[in-house]
Design an enzyme around this catalytic site. Structure first.
Site, PDB file in Angstrom:
ATOM      1  N   ASP A  31      39.956  56.993  60.968  1.00 30.78           N
ATOM      2  CA  ASP A  31      40.570  56.488  60.985  1.00 30.78           C
ATOM      3  C   ASP A  31      41.481  57.821  62.379  1.00 30.78           C
ATOM      4  O   ASP A  31      40.856  58.617  62.315  1.00 30.78           O
ATOM      5  CB  ASP A  31      41.977  55.876  59.851  1.00 30.78           C
ATOM      6  N   ASP A  33      44.979  57.636  64.278  1.00 33.28           N
ATOM      7  CA  ASP A  33      45.733  58.195  64.241  1.00 33.28           C
ATOM      8  C   ASP A  33      46.337  58.872  62.748  1.00 33.28           C
ATOM      9  O   ASP A  33      46.930  57.946  61.726  1.00 33.28           O
ATOM     10  CB  ASP A  33      47.059  57.315  64.673  1.00 33.28           C
ATOM     11  N   GLY A  79      48.907  51.968  60.070  1.00 32.84           N
ATOM     12  CA  GLY A  79      47.849  51.102  59.994  1.00 32.84           C
ATOM     13  C   GLY A  79      47.695  49.760  59.975  1.00 32.84           C
ATOM     14  O   GLY A  79      46.111  49.184  60.326  1.00 32.84           O
ATOM     15  N   ARG A  82      48.836  46.032  65.363  1.00 36.92           N
ATOM     16  CA  ARG A  82      50.884  46.146  67.012  1.00 36.92           C
ATOM     17  C   ARG A  82      51.693  45.005  65.881  1.00 36.92           C
ATOM     18  O   ARG A  82      52.716  44.699  65.246  1.00 36.92           O
ATOM     19  CB  ARG A  82      50.590  46.545  67.453  1.00 36.92           C
ATOM     20  N   SER A 152      44.959  50.594  66.936  1.00 39.78           N
ATOM     21  CA  SER A 152      45.179  50.635  67.682  1.00 39.78           C
ATOM     22  C   SER A 152      44.522  50.301  69.067  1.00 39.78           C
ATOM     23  O   SER A 152      42.989  50.856  68.965  1.00 39.78           O
ATOM     24  CB  SER A 152      46.066  52.508  67.817  1.00 39.78           C
ATOM     25  N   ASN A 154      45.167  51.976  72.031  1.00 42.15           N
ATOM     26  CA  ASN A 154      45.492  53.078  72.306  1.00 42.15           C
ATOM     27  C   ASN A 154      43.489  53.999  72.244  1.00 42.15           C
ATOM     28  O   ASN A 154      43.973  55.512  72.386  1.00 42.15           O
ATOM     29  CB  ASN A 154      46.540  53.748  72.945  1.00 42.15           C
ATOM     30  N   ASP A 210      44.150  57.378  55.976  1.00 40.34           N
ATOM     31  CA  ASP A 210      45.657  58.181  56.151  1.00 40.34           C
ATOM     32  C   ASP A 210      46.797  57.160  55.131  1.00 40.34           C
ATOM     33  O   ASP A 210      47.965  57.369  54.746  1.00 40.34           O
ATOM     34  CB  ASP A 210      45.921  59.235  56.634  1.00 40.34           C
TER      35      ASP A 210
END
Length: 263
Positions: A31, A33, A79, A82, A152, A154, A210
């Site tokens: 992952d 972020d 996680g 969005r 994400s 991004n 996470d």
């Protein structure tokens, strides 16, 4: 070895009782972020700003109008893709909005959050976790194929900002998931897609996450090992979600230099 049973039947080992033998695994799926970079903190601030502005102005039907908190982030947003995060938080408050066509819609709120995130990223940049970089260095020395699997959209921008784009052979982010029709975490499909892209059997791949939703995705995907990184979700929560190993920092899983490469 002391183990604790998870919500499935996967035993979870304490970090100080575990040394992952990285050469035994064909690939590692990370992952982004909260695992590679502390951008989860930026996401948390952007979500809080957007939702609290929304709640302060919203005058429609609702079961709960109390301010959005970090607990809401971990329970409903962390996680997930969005727009799924928007839907799940609104549902937790008994709020129903149209999907699109209005700033006060699921997509409208999600887009506002994304704008806030990108503004912070462009202004401040992002530095990766040093412990994670130490593990990436070790895996590079082993020649282990690596992938990013992130909800994400991004992810490429974050990796560029962190100077780590060249470390990963495959990036499966929100845009790839949408293009391929892959359901987001906690479904395991994005991780399975990344493992297939790296060319190895997923039964020999490691998932590093996470977020509770991401750990659940890894546990459901038939992978060799799921590593949970506790950045705030809680060790027990990650264990219960299916993590085989839980650490506070990935440097805990980097063999000491005196052990030699491949130990």
């Amino acid at each position: 070895m002391v183990t604790s049973e998870t919500s499935g039947s996967r035993p979870t080992r304490a970090a100080d009782e575990t040394a992952v033998s990285w050469p035994d695994h064909a690939a590692v799926l990370f992952d982004l972020d909260g695992v590679i970079t502390p951008t989860a903190e930026v996401h948390m601030r952007a979500w809080a700003e957007m939702f609290n502005e929304f709640l302060a102005a919203y005058d429609g039907p609702a079961d709960d109008r109390s301010p959005y908190t970090d607990a809401d982030y971990f329970a409903h947003v962390d996680g997930k893709p969005r727009y799924d995060g928007v839907r799940d938080f609104l549902a937790s408050r008994g709020i129903s909005l149209p999907e699109s066509g209005d700033p006060q819609s699921v997509q409208g709120l999600g887009d506002r959050k994304n704008d806030a995130f990108n503004a912070v990223l462009e202004r401040d940049g992002v530095d990766p976790y040093p412990g994670t970089v130490a593990l990436l260095d070790h895996l590079r020395d082993l020649g282990t194929p690596l992938a990013i699997v992130s909800s994400s959209a991004n992810a490429p921008a974050v990796l560029d900002a962190a100077g780590l784009s060249d470390r990963f052979s495959t990036v499966v982010d929100g845009r790839v998931a949408a293009a391929e029709g892959l359901p987001g975490k906690p479904a395991p499909d994005t991780f399975q897609h990344a493992a297939a892209a790296l060319g190895g059997p997923r039964e020999a791949a490691v998932v590093v996450e996470d977020a509770v939703s991401g750990v659940r995705a890894g546990a459901a995907g038939g992978f060799a090992l799921v590593v949970g990184v506790d950045r705030g979700a809680g060790r027990d929560v990650l264990s219960d979600a299916g993590a085989d190993v839980v650490v506070s920092d990935l440097v805990e899983l980097v063999p000491a230099a005196t052990d030699g490469a491949g130990q």
